[in-house]
Write a protein that holds these residues in place. Sequence first.
Motif, PDB file in Angstrom:
ATOM      1  N   PHE A 172      29.361  35.703  54.288  1.00 47.43           N
ATOM      2  CA  PHE A 172      30.454  37.101  53.225  1.00 47.43           C
ATOM      3  C   PHE A 172      31.490  35.717  53.046  1.00 47.43           C
ATOM      4  O   PHE A 172      32.034  35.385  52.174  1.00 47.43           O
ATOM      5  N   TRP A 175      31.107  33.018  49.826  1.00 48.62           N
ATOM      6  CA  TRP A 175      31.133  34.263  48.598  1.00 48.62           C
ATOM      7  C   TRP A 175      32.119  33.974  47.925  1.00 48.62           C
ATOM      8  O   TRP A 175      32.910  34.080  47.034  1.00 48.62           O
ATOM      9  N   ASN A 176      33.126  34.502  49.471  1.00 45.44           N
ATOM     10  CA  ASN A 176      35.025  35.334  48.770  1.00 45.44           C
ATOM     11  C   ASN A 176      35.058  33.710  48.582  1.00 45.44           C
ATOM     12  O   ASN A 176      36.742  33.931  47.942  1.00 45.44           O
ATOM     13  N   HIS A 177      34.519  32.917  48.343  1.00 53.47           N
ATOM     14  CA  HIS A 177      35.786  31.639  47.497  1.00 53.47           C
ATOM     15  C   HIS A 177      34.736  31.217  46.106  1.00 53.47           C
ATOM     16  O   HIS A 177      35.132  30.326  46.134  1.00 53.47           O
ATOM     17  N   ASP A 188      39.331  45.630  45.315  1.00 48.86           N
ATOM     18  CA  ASP A 188      39.664  44.579  45.468  1.00 48.86           C
ATOM     19  C   ASP A 188      40.640  45.393  47.177  1.00 48.86           C
ATOM     20  O   ASP A 188      41.494  44.261  47.997  1.00 48.86           O
ATOM     21  N   MET A 192      37.841  41.801  51.094  1.00 52.53           N
ATOM     22  CA  MET A 192      38.773  39.818  51.414  1.00 52.53           C
ATOM     23  C   MET A 192      37.505  39.401  50.620  1.00 52.53           C
ATOM     24  O   MET A 192      36.491  38.555  50.112  1.00 52.53           O
ATOM     25  N   THR A 193      37.819  40.112  48.841  1.00 53.16           N
ATOM     26  CA  THR A 193      37.107  39.571  47.465  1.00 53.16           C
ATOM     27  C   THR A 193      37.623  38.724  47.541  1.00 53.16           C
ATOM     28  O   THR A 193      38.758  38.067  47.216  1.00 53.16           O
ATOM     29  N   PRO A 194      36.636  37.334  46.848  1.00 48.72           N
ATOM     30  CA  PRO A 194      37.526  36.613  45.884  1.00 48.72           C
ATOM     31  C   PRO A 194      38.507  36.452  45.777  1.00 48.72           C
ATOM     32  O   PRO A 194      39.377  35.073  45.487  1.00 48.72           O
ATOM     33  N   HIS A 197      41.030  36.753  48.251  1.00 43.87           N
ATOM     34  CA  HIS A 197      41.148  35.629  49.196  1.00 43.87           C
ATOM     35  C   HIS A 197      41.338  34.751  47.998  1.00 43.87           C
ATOM     36  O   HIS A 197      42.026  33.671  49.320  1.00 43.87           O
ATOM     37  N   GLN A 214      38.851  38.101  57.265  1.00 49.90           N
ATOM     38  CA  GLN A 214      37.495  37.424  57.142  1.00 49.90           C
ATOM     39  C   GLN A 214      36.757  38.499  55.884  1.00 49.90           C
ATOM     40  O   GLN A 214      36.435  37.460  54.348  1.00 49.90           O
TER      41      GLN A 214
END
Length: 299
Positions: A172, A175-177, A188, A192-194, A197, A214
């Motif tokens: 995860f 992915w959140n990058h 959101d 901790m969505t992109p 983050h 995270q």
Amino acid sequence: MESLREAIEFIGGPAALWILAAMYFGSVILERIWAIRGNPDYDNKDALNSIGLNLMSSVINLVIGILVPLALYVLVYDNLRLFGAIPLWAAIPVAFIAHEFAYYWDHRLNHRVGLFWAFHAIHHSSNEFNHSTAARGFFLDGQLKRLFAVTPAFIGIDPVLYIAVSVCTNAFGIWNHASYVPRLGWVDRVLMTPKMHKIHHANQPQYIDRNYGQVTLLFDRMFASTAYLGEEPNPGLVKPVHDYNPLTAQFAGLKQLKERMDHADRWQDKLAYLWRPPEWSHDGVCRSDCPKYAGLTAA
């Protein structure tokens, strides 16, 4: 339940590192393909530098970051655990919360202790935000969470289960990058969505030292470290780094720490830079990491 147990044994077994490697490199490749049309400004040099930093830290970390902590976890689990067999339906959420808690406090301390920030700053030294930056790091970064992870061993969380949860949460975290994911509305506010983050990677004052979690915002909400999206986040360090050589870029945080220490004459002040927050200075002068704390940096 049996199929779930088999999945946990597979994910938390010898395949764990291969799963994460496939997730990381697969995400980087797919994002780069998407960028051909969706993001023509994709910085290839920065991405290759991030991948190089990841490979170097991963190889060095194999012993101090994986084998030693795993041996300690198994030792505690086999000899000191408080509970016997914990039902899977209870063990999974306990392992997840324990991992999220360990990640949060390791991450927060890495931002608020000078020496730890020098290690962790490498992850923030990219001026881009994409999948390649997800595993960009220094080999000494993140070691505290391995110590914090002993707690679930005391509780009685099976090592294979904890590794499986770690693999899923780290997947995860890759992915959140993502650079291509838009705002996700109410999600959101929970995960901790992109976009959430990306706030953490931003160098604007209102975003510094925010959103440490995270997977969820649970502990950020609990310990008042949450920030929500307003101004578009600008990723990178307050004192930007433009070094695309992984052999030298990995020392960016240590170089900035040394620069701050060199301004002090007394050895007591020099040592204080190791444990004081990165915006602190012995004479109250903001030098690199402190737009948010300007005027508040004196001892």
